[in-house]
Design a protein around this motif. Structure first.
Motif, PDB file in Angstrom:
ATOM      1  N   ASN A 112      32.668  14.060  -0.660  1.00 54.72           N
ATOM      2  CA  ASN A 112      32.433  15.397  -1.165  1.00 54.72           C
ATOM      3  C   ASN A 112      31.512  16.102  -0.180  1.00 54.72           C
ATOM      4  N   ALA A 113      31.993  17.113   0.502  1.00 49.53           N
ATOM      5  CA  ALA A 113      31.130  17.802   1.474  1.00 49.53           C
ATOM      6  C   ALA A 113      31.235  19.301   1.269  1.00 49.53           C
ATOM      7  N   PHE A 114      30.090  19.930   1.184  1.00 54.05           N
ATOM      8  CA  PHE A 114      30.044  21.368   0.922  1.00 54.05           C
ATOM      9  C   PHE A 114      29.131  22.018   1.956  1.00 54.05           C
ATOM     10  N   GLN A 115      29.619  23.051   2.579  1.00 55.82           N
ATOM     11  CA  GLN A 115      28.810  23.701   3.616  1.00 55.82           C
ATOM     12  C   GLN A 115      28.838  25.217   3.428  1.00 55.82           C
ATOM     13  N   SER A 116      27.676  25.832   3.529  1.00 59.25           N
ATOM     14  CA  SER A 116      27.623  27.282   3.389  1.00 59.25           C
ATOM     15  C   SER A 116      26.595  27.856   4.351  1.00 59.25           C
ATOM     16  N   SER A 117      26.967  28.902   5.054  1.00 60.17           N
ATOM     17  CA  SER A 117      25.983  29.599   5.880  1.00 60.17           C
ATOM     18  C   SER A 117      26.071  31.092   5.584  1.00 60.17           C
ATOM     19  N   GLN A 118      24.922  31.678   5.312  1.00 62.44           N
ATOM     20  CA  GLN A 118      24.877  33.089   4.917  1.00 62.44           C
ATOM     21  C   GLN A 118      23.803  33.821   5.703  1.00 62.44           C
ATOM     22  N   SER A 119      24.171  34.973   6.195  1.00 64.04           N
ATOM     23  CA  SER A 119      23.242  35.721   7.042  1.00 64.04           C
ATOM     24  C   SER A 119      23.092  37.154   6.570  1.00 64.04           C
ATOM     25  N   LEU A 120      21.875  37.624   6.699  1.00 59.82           N
ATOM     26  CA  LEU A 120      21.561  39.005   6.367  1.00 59.82           C
ATOM     27  C   LEU A 120      21.091  39.663   7.658  1.00 59.82           C
TER      28      LEU A 120
END
Lengths: 255, 448
Positions: B349-357
């Protein structure tokens, strides 16, 4: 209290939506603005609230002795204007209680009052929630995040109760509500009515006006108020539909 | 080409002088490792943007002038430390990579928790047999090719570091705080901080590394952290990059997670001119769980690159990555996250998130997710977003009377808070909340 004179506005770089709206609202009054979809109801609400993306091309709006259109949204709020959103915005990660207390303290600061401490604020919220028969627990969550349609609208009314505006503009507060939720929201609005404040109820349907009884009804069609009258006008609209008004307008304006 | 050779000259010359001066003080093990690591580093030199893994981070401008390997100075950087984050006064301080205070702070705090000087343990000064055995078993054993250049450079010049050892079943409770400060006067130094964390079976510990330095002084930090989480251990690692404005900060973390262990590493990058944080986590035992998170709050011409590799080596492991950044003025962010799933690692189970402002038109971010999956029964998701503050959300806040800048601050804080709330230890999280709040005020919004 509020005087809208021949207001014309368009979407930035778009077509004109309001073609000269005039409306006067006095203290203690409830005005309903009704109209079909696309008539400019929400545009009017947004312009009163100061939302970006619109350009006023003509007319004036006077509120509490000031030129409303020159004020930033936060300045309007500090003058006692409150806009209940048709689609309240979700603010993930912003705690509801913190948000509302920050808002209240911004208004207090503008009035030269000291900020309200957490304990006193919580007591105030409990009192208002009780009056509205709401569960104040919604303030423990992130603002509107994952709320049902009814919860979002209740949250708007709870904010209104705590912030105690002079002029409240309810933009389609009834949309997406079942009758039970509608009654709760309406009784909340009614509980906040008083001789010193005024309310503008914007709605597509007459049914909300069964619960929030207006003093005046205005019909907005194609960016213009084409008819104004007492509350009975709403019943007439319900019975005959907007086509009746459209037809009437057509007759008047046709050469 | 000539320039690149020059870039390496100082490393070679620095090494020759450094060895001559310091070898008498260095433990044998470090000398042995150094003579292996140096040629390996020199063979390839500093990474360049021609390499895929360094495509978005160009070290050249920061390496135009040579660095001088730092020597021990009796400068405790008191001013700097006075403003350093603090939980309960218990911390270990390194200045330019050298232990500046003794390690007594954690003695007798908790039986089972031991914090020692790495050089001391390698020299045989540590009376505790368990700790000595653990250091020999784990020190410099977990390096992989993914972050070899930085680890080789660090190892070549290594003369001391910190060892955090948590014995079987021990819950260390109080966080172990290790402060790496750059000394106040000499410019152009490069230091080589090193941390080894060994958490024995069923133990639990929070380790915080704080990096500090003066503004207006050019220096470089090349830091390496190794973490060994034995079965069922829980290791929470936090890196606070609060370096000075002209610092080149290069860090590499290498963690090995045994069955049912939980490893988290969170990196808060607020300072430094150019920051590269590498985190490589190997999930080697079934049921192991990893969280990798990062928050970059930068402005001016700051550059922060978070580079991660998660290796799912066996079945039934879970990993989660959450990297966020707020970039003001000309700041640049990079997120490069690789998830490797080996053929036998089913039920991954692998979850990746990248969020930029992005707070200005000049700010930019590059996000590069890479999934290398050789197993067929896995669940891997990744997502990347980049955008500005939401106008509708801003209007909503302002319509309630909240002033524009305050409204922006509230939205930025909520955005950043997502990463901060992942810090499990209350004292550490509260401290980071305060740092973030203070930093957000310094990030200007350039949009109208």
């Amino acid at each position: 209290m509020l005087e809208i004179i021949n207001l014309r506005a368009r979407v930035e770089d778009g077509a004109e939506i309001l073609h000269g709206v005039s409306l006067t609202v006095g203290a203690g009054e409830v005005h309903a603005i009704m109209g079909p979809n696309g008539s400019g109801k929400s545009t009017l609400a947004h312009i009163l609230g100061g939302k970006g993306g619109y350009e006023v091309t003509g007319g004036d709006v006077h509120y509490a002795g000031k030129n409303l259109l020159e004020l930033a949204p936060e300045e309007r709020a500090r003058e006692g204007l409150f806009l209940a959103f048709q689609y309240p915005v979700e603010l993930p990660g912003v705690n509801g209680s913190y948000f509302l207390r920050t808002a209240l303290n911004s208004l207090r600061k503008a009035r030269g009052q000291a900020p309200m401490e957490v304990r006193e604020f919580n007591a105030l919220v409990r009192k208002k929630a009780k009056l509205l028969e709401f569960d104040p627990a919604i303030l423990n969550r992130s603002v509107n995040e994952g709320f049902s349609g009814g919860e979002k609208k209740r949250n708007e009314v709870l904010q209104m109760a705590v912030l105690e505006p002079k002029l409240a503009v309810l933009d389609e507060t009834d949309s997406g509500l079942d009758i039970d939720a509608l009654q709760i929201v309406a009784s909340g609005v009614n509980a906040l009515r008083g001789p010193q404040n005024a309310t503008i109820v914007i709605t597509h349907y007459q049914r909300l006006l069964n619960y929030i009884v207006p003093d005046f009804v205005h019909v907005l069609v194609d960016g213009k108020i084409v008819k104004s009258g007492p509350k009975e006008l709403a019943f007439e609209l319900e019975e005959k539909g907007y086509g009746w008004i459209n037809g009437a307008v057509g007759t008047v304006e046709s050469p | 080409m000539e320039k690149e050779e020059q870039q390496l000259n100082w490393v070679e010359q620095g090494f020759a002088q450094f060895s001559q001066e310091l070898n008498s003080k260095r433990p044998e093990r470090l000398k042995e490792l150094a003579v292996l690591a140096l040629p390996e580093f020199l063979a390839k030199g500093f990474p360049t943007t021609a390499e895929e893994d360094w495509k978005f981070t160009n070290l050249k401008p920061y390496l135009r002038k040579p660095f001088i390997p730092a020597r021990e100075v009796r400068d405790f950087a008191p001013k700097l430390l006075a403003g350093a984050p603090d939980f309960d006064g218990r911390r270990i301080v390194f200045v330019d990579g050298y232990a500046a205070r003794d390690f007594a702070a954690f003695d007798s705090l908790k039986s089972g928790l031991h914090v020692f000087s790495l050089a001391g343990v390698l020299r045989g000064d540590c009376a505790n047999k368990e700790v000595t055995r653990a250091v020999h078993q784990h020190f410099s054993r977990h390096a992989s090719a993914d972050n070899a250049p930085l680890i080789n450079l660090n190892t070549a010049f290594l003369s001391d570091g910190a060892v955090v050892f948590v014995g079987r079943g021990c819950n260390a409770e109080s966080p172990v705080h290790i402060v790496f400060a750059a000394s106040e006067k000499t410019a152009d130094r490069i230091s080589f901080p090193r941390v080894l964390v060994v958490a024995e079976e069923g133990s639990q510990v929070t380790v915080v590394e704080t990096y500090l330095g003066q503004h207006g002084t050019r220096y470089c930090t090349t830091a390496v952290t190794e973490i060994a989480a034995e079965p069922g251990a829980v290791v929470d690692h936090v890196r606070l990059v609060l370096e000075g404005a002209e610092c080149l900060h290069l860090s590499a973390l290498e963690a090995a997670a045994a069955e049912n262990s939980v490893v988290s590493t969170q990196c808060f990058s607020l300072g430094g001119a150019c920051v590269r944080n590498e985190a490589v986590v190997h999930l080697r035992g079934g049921g192991a769980n990893a969280l990798l998170a990062g928050l970059s709050l930068i402005n001016k011409e700051q550059h922060v690159d978070n580079h991660t590799v998660i290796e799912h080596a066996v079945a039934h492991c879970a990993s989660r990555e959450l990297y966020k950044g707020i970039y003001a003025e000309q700041a640049q962010g990079v997120f490069d996250g690789t998830i490797v799933v080996r053929p036998q690692a089913q039920k991954t189970n692998a979850f990746q998130s990248s969020q930029s402002l992005l707070l200005s038109r000049e700010a930019c971010v590059n996000s590069k997710p890479q999934l290398k999956i050789w197993a067929d029964d896995v669940k891997c998701t990744h997502g990347a977003t980049a955008g500005q503050l939401d106008d509708d959300a801003l209007f909503y806040l302002r319509s309630r009377g909240i002033e524009k800048n305050e409204a922006r601050r509230i939205l930025m804080q909520a955005f950043a808070g997502d990463v901060v709330k992942e810090v499990k230890n209350d004292a550490v999280r509260t401290m980071i909340e305060a740092l973030v709040e203070k930093r957000l005020v310094e990030l200007p919004v350039d949009f109208a």
